[in-house]
Every structure is written in C-alpha cells, then in structure tokens.
Design a protein around this motif. Structure first.
Motif, PDB file in Angstrom:
ATOM      1  N   ARG A 128       0.751  -1.052  -0.022  1.00  0.00           N
ATOM      2  CA  ARG A 128       0.286  -0.053   0.073  1.00  0.00           C
ATOM      3  C   ARG A 128       0.646   1.717   0.150  1.00  0.00           C
ATOM      4  NH1 ARG A 128      -4.609   1.807   3.835  1.00  0.00           N
ATOM      5  NH2 ARG A 128      -5.440   0.515   3.583  1.00  0.00           N
ATOM      6  N   ASP A 174       2.266   2.901   2.698  1.00  0.00           N
ATOM      7  CA  ASP A 174       3.017   2.351   4.119  1.00  0.00           C
ATOM      8  C   ASP A 174       5.009   2.371   3.979  1.00  0.00           C
ATOM      9  OD1 ASP A 174       0.374   1.596   4.268  1.00  0.00           O
ATOM     10  OD2 ASP A 174       0.822  -0.702   4.547  1.00  0.00           O
ATOM     11  N   LEU A 183       2.389   2.425   9.177  1.00  0.00           N
ATOM     12  CA  LEU A 183       1.357   1.784   8.042  1.00  0.00           C
ATOM     13  C   LEU A 183      -0.344   2.821   8.238  1.00  0.00           C
ATOM     14  CD1 LEU A 183       1.023  -2.068   9.722  1.00  0.00           C
ATOM     15  CD2 LEU A 183       1.726  -0.970   7.652  1.00  0.00           C
ATOM     16  N   SER A 184       0.465   3.770   7.296  1.00  0.00           N
ATOM     17  CA  SER A 184      -0.437   4.698   6.566  1.00  0.00           C
ATOM     18  C   SER A 184      -2.244   4.127   6.463  1.00  0.00           C
ATOM     19  CB  SER A 184      -0.941   5.824   5.584  1.00  0.00           C
ATOM     20  OG  SER A 184      -0.902   4.855   4.716  1.00  0.00           O
ATOM     21  N   PHE A 185      -2.810   5.068   7.463  1.00  0.00           N
ATOM     22  CA  PHE A 185      -4.238   4.445   7.857  1.00  0.00           C
ATOM     23  C   PHE A 185      -4.911   3.385   8.352  1.00  0.00           C
ATOM     24  CE2 PHE A 185      -4.234   7.605   4.390  1.00  0.00           C
ATOM     25  CZ  PHE A 185      -4.769   8.702   5.279  1.00  0.00           C
ATOM     26  N   CYS A 186      -4.081   2.712   9.156  1.00  0.00           N
ATOM     27  CA  CYS A 186      -4.703   0.912   9.047  1.00  0.00           C
ATOM     28  C   CYS A 186      -5.202   1.349  10.655  1.00  0.00           C
ATOM     29  CB  CYS A 186      -3.468  -0.109   9.467  1.00  0.00           C
ATOM     30  SG  CYS A 186      -3.601  -1.527  10.132  1.00  0.00           S
ATOM     31  N   ARG A 187      -5.874   0.437  10.968  1.00  0.00           N
ATOM     32  CA  ARG A 187      -6.347   0.674  12.310  1.00  0.00           C
ATOM     33  C   ARG A 187      -5.692  -0.299  13.700  1.00  0.00           C
ATOM     34  NH1 ARG A 187     -12.114   1.745   9.390  1.00  0.00           N
ATOM     35  NH2 ARG A 187     -10.037  -0.460   8.359  1.00  0.00           N
ATOM     36  N   ASP A 222      -6.573  -3.697  12.991  1.00  0.00           N
ATOM     37  CA  ASP A 222      -6.427  -4.713  11.787  1.00  0.00           C
ATOM     38  C   ASP A 222      -4.695  -4.436  11.824  1.00  0.00           C
ATOM     39  OD1 ASP A 222      -8.920  -4.274  11.026  1.00  0.00           O
ATOM     40  OD2 ASP A 222      -8.410  -2.404   9.813  1.00  0.00           O
ATOM     41  N   THR A 272      -3.534  -8.109  10.536  1.00  0.00           N
ATOM     42  CA  THR A 272      -4.129  -8.013   9.283  1.00  0.00           C
ATOM     43  C   THR A 272      -3.306  -7.917   8.021  1.00  0.00           C
ATOM     44  OG1 THR A 272      -6.016  -8.153   9.600  1.00  0.00           O
ATOM     45  CG2 THR A 272      -5.990  -7.928   7.514  1.00  0.00           C
ATOM     46  N   ALA A 273      -2.751  -6.408   8.285  1.00  0.00           N
ATOM     47  CA  ALA A 273      -2.273  -5.764   7.558  1.00  0.00           C
ATOM     48  C   ALA A 273      -0.458  -6.323   7.819  1.00  0.00           C
ATOM     49  CB  ALA A 273      -1.777  -4.350   8.046  1.00  0.00           C
ATOM     50  N   HIS A 276      -0.484  -9.138   5.398  1.00  0.00           N
ATOM     51  CA  HIS A 276      -0.111  -8.686   3.422  1.00  0.00           C
ATOM     52  C   HIS A 276       1.008  -8.304   3.292  1.00  0.00           C
ATOM     53  CE1 HIS A 276      -4.906  -7.898   4.096  1.00  0.00           C
ATOM     54  NE2 HIS A 276      -4.608  -8.466   3.224  1.00  0.00           N
ATOM     55  N   ILE A 277       2.057  -8.137   4.528  1.00  0.00           N
ATOM     56  CA  ILE A 277       3.428  -7.101   3.767  1.00  0.00           C
ATOM     57  C   ILE A 277       4.097  -8.100   4.442  1.00  0.00           C
ATOM     58  CG2 ILE A 277       4.673  -5.607   4.962  1.00  0.00           C
ATOM     59  CD1 ILE A 277       2.210  -4.037   5.632  1.00  0.00           C
TER      60      ILE A 277
HETATM   61  P1  C2E Z   1      -8.963  -6.712   4.378  1.00  0.00           P
HETATM   62  O1  C2E Z   1      -7.774  -6.919   3.815  1.00  0.00           O
HETATM   63  O2  C2E Z   1      -9.087  -7.593   5.643  1.00  0.00           O
HETATM   64  O3  C2E Z   1      -7.533  -5.336   5.502  1.00  0.00           O
HETATM   65  C1  C2E Z   1      -8.213  -4.517   6.591  1.00  0.00           C
HETATM   66  C2  C2E Z   1      -7.615  -3.865   6.971  1.00  0.00           C
HETATM   67  O4  C2E Z   1      -7.090  -4.249   7.744  1.00  0.00           O
HETATM   68  C3  C2E Z   1      -8.052  -2.526   5.809  1.00  0.00           C
HETATM   69  O5  C2E Z   1      -9.390  -1.830   6.582  1.00  0.00           O
HETATM   70  C4  C2E Z   1      -6.953  -1.903   6.676  1.00  0.00           C
HETATM   71  O6  C2E Z   1      -6.723  -0.749   8.170  1.00  0.00           O
HETATM   72  C5  C2E Z   1      -5.951  -3.491   7.100  1.00  0.00           C
HETATM   73  N1  C2E Z   1      -4.681  -3.325   6.483  1.00  0.00           N
HETATM   74  C6  C2E Z   1      -5.371  -4.402   6.008  1.00  0.00           C
HETATM   75  N2  C2E Z   1      -3.596  -4.183   4.772  1.00  0.00           N
HETATM   76  C7  C2E Z   1      -2.952  -3.546   4.797  1.00  0.00           C
HETATM   77  C8  C2E Z   1      -2.088  -3.059   4.350  1.00  0.00           C
HETATM   78  O7  C2E Z   1      -1.228  -3.286   3.395  1.00  0.00           O
HETATM   79  N3  C2E Z   1      -1.728  -1.112   5.065  1.00  0.00           N
HETATM   80  C9  C2E Z   1      -2.155  -0.966   5.672  1.00  0.00           C
HETATM   81  N4  C2E Z   1      -1.796   0.508   5.918  1.00  0.00           N
HETATM   82  N5  C2E Z   1      -3.249  -1.154   6.305  1.00  0.00           N
HETATM   83  C10 C2E Z   1      -3.898  -3.075   5.412  1.00  0.00           C
HETATM   84  P2  C2E Z   1      -9.471  -0.570   5.315  1.00  0.00           P
HETATM   85  O8  C2E Z   1      -8.676  -0.069   4.726  1.00  0.00           O
HETATM   86  O9  C2E Z   1     -10.480  -0.105   5.959  1.00  0.00           O
HETATM   87  O10 C2E Z   1     -10.056  -1.927   4.401  1.00  0.00           O
HETATM   88  C11 C2E Z   1     -10.594  -2.307   4.362  1.00  0.00           C
HETATM   89  C12 C2E Z   1     -11.088  -3.864   3.042  1.00  0.00           C
HETATM   90  O11 C2E Z   1     -11.475  -2.994   1.495  1.00  0.00           O
HETATM   91  C13 C2E Z   1     -10.023  -4.719   3.014  1.00  0.00           C
HETATM   92  O12 C2E Z   1      -9.929  -5.590   4.091  1.00  0.00           O
HETATM   93  C14 C2E Z   1      -9.874  -5.241   2.497  1.00  0.00           C
HETATM   94  O13 C2E Z   1     -11.254  -6.420   1.432  1.00  0.00           O
HETATM   95  C15 C2E Z   1     -10.296  -3.625   0.744  1.00  0.00           C
HETATM   96  N6  C2E Z   1      -9.335  -2.858   0.590  1.00  0.00           N
HETATM   97  C16 C2E Z   1      -8.743  -1.803   1.436  1.00  0.00           C
HETATM   98  N7  C2E Z   1      -7.789  -1.339   0.585  1.00  0.00           N
HETATM   99  C17 C2E Z   1      -7.458  -1.716  -1.103  1.00  0.00           C
HETATM  100  C18 C2E Z   1      -6.566  -2.029  -1.580  1.00  0.00           C
HETATM  101  O14 C2E Z   1      -5.764  -1.362  -2.085  1.00  0.00           O
HETATM  102  N8  C2E Z   1      -7.272  -3.272  -2.532  1.00  0.00           N
HETATM  103  C19 C2E Z   1      -7.620  -4.394  -2.574  1.00  0.00           C
HETATM  104  N9  C2E Z   1      -7.984  -5.515  -3.210  1.00  0.00           N
HETATM  105  N10 C2E Z   1      -8.588  -4.044  -0.855  1.00  0.00           N
HETATM  106  C20 C2E Z   1      -8.844  -3.326  -0.922  1.00  0.00           C
END
Ligand code: C2E
Ligand code: C2E
Length: 179
Positions: A71, A74, A87-91, A94, A97-98, A101-102
C-alpha cells in the motif's frame, strides 16, 4: 502555471502519503512527523507505527528484506537493531491483517519483540526520540533491498503470501572468503 500558495501547501502536505517501502531513518521520521501534523488527516486515525526486533540470529537488515509493503503510504526504516514500520490509515485492530499482507512469513517467526503506537501523541513522541538517534546508529540495508532485483520467491494468492520453494546455494557468508 502559478499555483496559489495555500493550494501548494495543501499539496505538499500530502506528499509523504506517496512514499512506499524502505526509507532512510531521517526521511522516515520526517514523513511520519508530517503525517502526524497534517490537519487534513483524521486525528488518531492516521496510522499505526510498529517497531519489530529480529529473532536471535537474524540481523535487522536481513529481516527488512522480508518486509514488502504494497500500500502506498506504508513505509519502513531500520536502525538500533529494529525495524520500524508505519502503516498509513491502518486501524490498530487490523494490525495483524496488515502485517500478514506485508510479510511472507508469520511475523512471530521473524521477530521476537514488538512495540506498537497508534495515537498521534504516542507516535509523535516516539518519532521525536527516533530523530535524536545519531546517523551512526541507522542501519544501511543490504543491496537487495534497494536494488532493482527485489522479486522474492513468493506469490500472492489474493488472500496472503505463499512461498515458492527455490534451490539456493549455501555459500559466501558475509565476511568470509572462499579462497
Ligand atoms: P482487509 O484486506 O481484510 O484489511 C482490513 C484492514 O486492515 C484495512 O481496512 C486496513 O486498516 C488494514 N490493512 C490491511 N492491509 C493493509 C496494508 O497493506 N497496509 C495498511 N496500511 N493497512 C492494511 P480498510 O483500509 O478499511 O480496508 C477494508 C477492506 O477493503 C480490506 O480488508 C480489503 O478487503 C479492502 N481494501 C482496502 N484497500 C484495498 C486495496 O487497495 N486493494 C484491495 N484489493 N482491497 C482493498
Ligand atoms: P494502494 O493503496 O497503494 O495499494 C496497492 C496494493 O496493495 C493494492 O492493489 C492491494 O494489492 C494491496 N493493498 C493495499 N491495501 C490493502 C488492504 O487493505 N487489503 C488488501 N487485501 N490489500 C491491500 P490494488 O487492489 O490493485 O489497488 C490499487 C489501488 O487502488 C490502491 O493502491 C488504492 O489506491 C486503490 N484502492 C483499491 N481498493 C481500494 C479500497 O478499498 N479503498 C481505497 N481507499 N483505495 C483502494
């Protein structure tokens, strides 16, 4: 074309959000500090900062090669034997979870200790301490982290990272010479 000063200021404040991946210690601190003082971003929702100490036997410059943020916004740096990730805007809920992904491996296998900051005040105070760290204590990444050949033997299946086994040659440990 002439950009009004207030617009230029607003645009410049969004710049750190365009960074991704490894940053030098001072650039990292500056970027996070800018985000913490940016009034356009939600208070206490700007992101999570986490410091990870590598497991015994692993150097931080090795551990950072496993850190692959996708992202934009990040960013990470290394110094004082720890990897610091923002991790920008990550809660906070979460965070795992983040991190999944990383990192291609469970972070518990790679790191033995973790510290987390998620409120603006906490993050700012930690950044101030980090800014006091002398450049001698910043760690230079291995060439692989910054070079063009950064592809790892991993694949994202849409949910998480999977490792793809690949033969490697066990030789040339750092500091040793074959002949
Ligand atoms: P998720 O993938 O299950 O991620 C849940 C939450 O984890 C995200 O809420 C975010 O706060 C955090 N998070 C997950 N991966 C990362 C990361 O790589 N970097 C950072 N900084 N935070 C991370 P958020 O942002 O509200 O997103 C909710 C859901 O929306 C995500 O659930 C995912 O399903 C989708 N989403 C958000 N952004 C993207 C994106 O750029 N691409 C895709 N394919 N899906 C996204
Ligand atoms: P980005 O935010 O720079 O994210 C780049 C890639 O990181 C995403 O590519 C996705 O593979 C991964 N990623 C980032 N955040 C998350 C997350 O929370 N959960 C998961 N599962 N993956 C994440 P992708 O999906 O092709 O998205 C490309 C760009 O499109 C993103 O760049 C972002 O700017 C935008 N985008 C996509 N989905 C969302 C979303 O749900 N919310 C927001 N705010 N932006 C999104």
């Amino acid at each position: 074309r002439h950009v009004p000063e207030d617009i230029a200021t607003l645009l410049s404040m969004t710049q750190p959000l365009k960074l991704r991946g490894f940053q030098k210690w001072d650039v990292f601190c500056e970027a996070v500090h800018n985000m913490m003082t940016n009034p356009l971003l939600p208070a206490d929702g700007r992101g999570v900062m986490v410091a990870l100490r590598p497991a015994p036997g692993l150097r931080v410059e090795q551990a950072v090669t496993l850190c692959r943020p996708n992202r934009t916004g990040d960013i990470m740096t290394i110094g004082e034997n720890r990897l610091v990730l923002f991790l920008s805007f990550c809660r906070i809920n979460d965070l795992d979870t983040a991190l999944n992904h990383i990192f291609p491996l469970p972070t518990g296998d790679v790191f033995s200790n973790r510290m987390v900051w998620f409120e603006d005040k906490q993050i700012t105070s930690e950044i101030l301490q980090m800014q006091a760290v002398k450049p001698e204590r910043w760690t230079t990444p291995l060439p692989i982290t910054t070079g063009p050949e950064t592809v790892m033997n991993v694949e994202h299946d849409g949910r998480s990272w999977r490792r793809i086994p690949e033969p490697i040659r066990l030789a040339e440990t750092h500091g040793e010479h074959a002949s």
